[in-house]
Scaffold this motif. Structure first.
Motif, PDB file in Angstrom:
ATOM      1  N   LEU A 160       0.211   5.060  -2.198  1.00  0.00           N
ATOM      2  CA  LEU A 160      -1.709   5.126  -2.329  1.00  0.00           C
ATOM      3  C   LEU A 160      -2.496   5.977  -1.575  1.00  0.00           C
ATOM      4  O   LEU A 160      -3.791   6.799  -1.653  1.00  0.00           O
ATOM      5  CB  LEU A 160      -2.198   3.702  -1.638  1.00  0.00           C
ATOM      6  CG  LEU A 160      -1.769   2.206  -3.153  1.00  0.00           C
ATOM      7  CD1 LEU A 160      -2.963   0.921  -2.032  1.00  0.00           C
ATOM      8  CD2 LEU A 160      -1.864   2.546  -4.536  1.00  0.00           C
ATOM      9  N   LYS A 188      -6.423  -0.054  -1.395  1.00  0.00           N
ATOM     10  CA  LYS A 188      -5.699  -0.691  -0.662  1.00  0.00           C
ATOM     11  C   LYS A 188      -6.113  -1.747  -0.485  1.00  0.00           C
ATOM     12  O   LYS A 188      -7.310  -2.005  -0.083  1.00  0.00           O
ATOM     13  CB  LYS A 188      -5.313   0.473   0.605  1.00  0.00           C
ATOM     14  CG  LYS A 188      -4.823   1.258   0.837  1.00  0.00           C
ATOM     15  CD  LYS A 188      -4.983   2.420   1.778  1.00  0.00           C
ATOM     16  CE  LYS A 188      -4.087   3.724   2.008  1.00  0.00           C
ATOM     17  NZ  LYS A 188      -4.076   4.357   3.617  1.00  0.00           N
ATOM     18  N   LEU A 233      -6.935   4.189  -6.488  1.00  0.00           N
ATOM     19  CA  LEU A 233      -6.999   2.872  -6.073  1.00  0.00           C
ATOM     20  C   LEU A 233      -7.528   2.102  -4.648  1.00  0.00           C
ATOM     21  O   LEU A 233      -7.717   3.499  -4.133  1.00  0.00           O
ATOM     22  CB  LEU A 233      -5.349   2.558  -6.019  1.00  0.00           C
ATOM     23  CG  LEU A 233      -4.899   3.034  -7.081  1.00  0.00           C
ATOM     24  CD1 LEU A 233      -3.489   2.777  -7.383  1.00  0.00           C
ATOM     25  CD2 LEU A 233      -5.220   2.117  -8.610  1.00  0.00           C
ATOM     26  N   LYS A 280      -3.509   8.257  -4.292  1.00  0.00           N
ATOM     27  CA  LYS A 280      -3.787   8.021  -5.836  1.00  0.00           C
ATOM     28  C   LYS A 280      -5.170   7.609  -5.115  1.00  0.00           C
ATOM     29  O   LYS A 280      -5.005   6.356  -5.074  1.00  0.00           O
ATOM     30  CB  LYS A 280      -3.328   6.283  -6.030  1.00  0.00           C
ATOM     31  CG  LYS A 280      -1.520   7.301  -6.709  1.00  0.00           C
ATOM     32  CD  LYS A 280      -0.435   6.182  -6.937  1.00  0.00           C
ATOM     33  CE  LYS A 280       0.367   6.793  -7.657  1.00  0.00           C
ATOM     34  NZ  LYS A 280       1.480   4.995  -7.716  1.00  0.00           N
ATOM     35  N   ASN A 290       0.764  -1.194   0.232  1.00  0.00           N
ATOM     36  CA  ASN A 290      -0.099  -0.232  -0.571  1.00  0.00           C
ATOM     37  C   ASN A 290       0.712   1.215  -0.033  1.00  0.00           C
ATOM     38  O   ASN A 290       0.344   2.865   0.464  1.00  0.00           O
ATOM     39  CB  ASN A 290      -0.620   0.332   1.341  1.00  0.00           C
ATOM     40  CG  ASN A 290      -2.284  -1.324   0.894  1.00  0.00           C
ATOM     41  OD1 ASN A 290      -2.775  -1.622   0.206  1.00  0.00           O
ATOM     42  ND2 ASN A 290      -2.578  -1.861   1.843  1.00  0.00           N
TER      43      ASN A 290
END
Length: 102
Positions: free
Chosen positions: A29, A37, A35, A32, A26
């Motif tokens: 992330l 986890k 996306l 982002k 992860n």
């Protein structure tokens, strides 16, 4: 359908190893948000094994001989409660929610 009336045959990773691997998976992330986890769970044992097997292949002489490695991960690896919610538009397994974890 996945049976939920019995315990899984797949034991979880030790908690320290699971935390270390989750941090690796992860990492980055936060920037982002589109996306998902990877959540904690017994599936981490399979994912870690796949990572190690892929690394072993890459470090072998097989890629230099033109050999390719293809890996499939079935969505049933993940418990349904950890998958992103998504409307399934067909009855023949077209569920892309698990792929949001990769």
């Amino acid at each position: 359908p996945i049976r939920t009336d019995r315990e899984t045959f797949l034991p979880p990773l030790p908690s320290d190893k699971a935390a270390e691997y989750l941090n690796e998976l992860n990492a980055g992330l936060e920037s982002k948000p589109h996306l998902t986890k990877v959540p904690d769970g017994n599936h981490l044992r399979v994912m870690l094994w796949l990572r190690d097997a892929i690394d072993a292949f890459r470090q072998s002489s097989l890629p230099s001989m033109g050999k390719e490695l293809h890996v499939n991960v079935h969505e049933s690896l993940f418990p349904s409660e950890v998958l992103p919610k998504q409307e399934i538009k067909s009855d023949y397994g077209l569920n892309q929610a698990p792929m949001q974890l990769f």
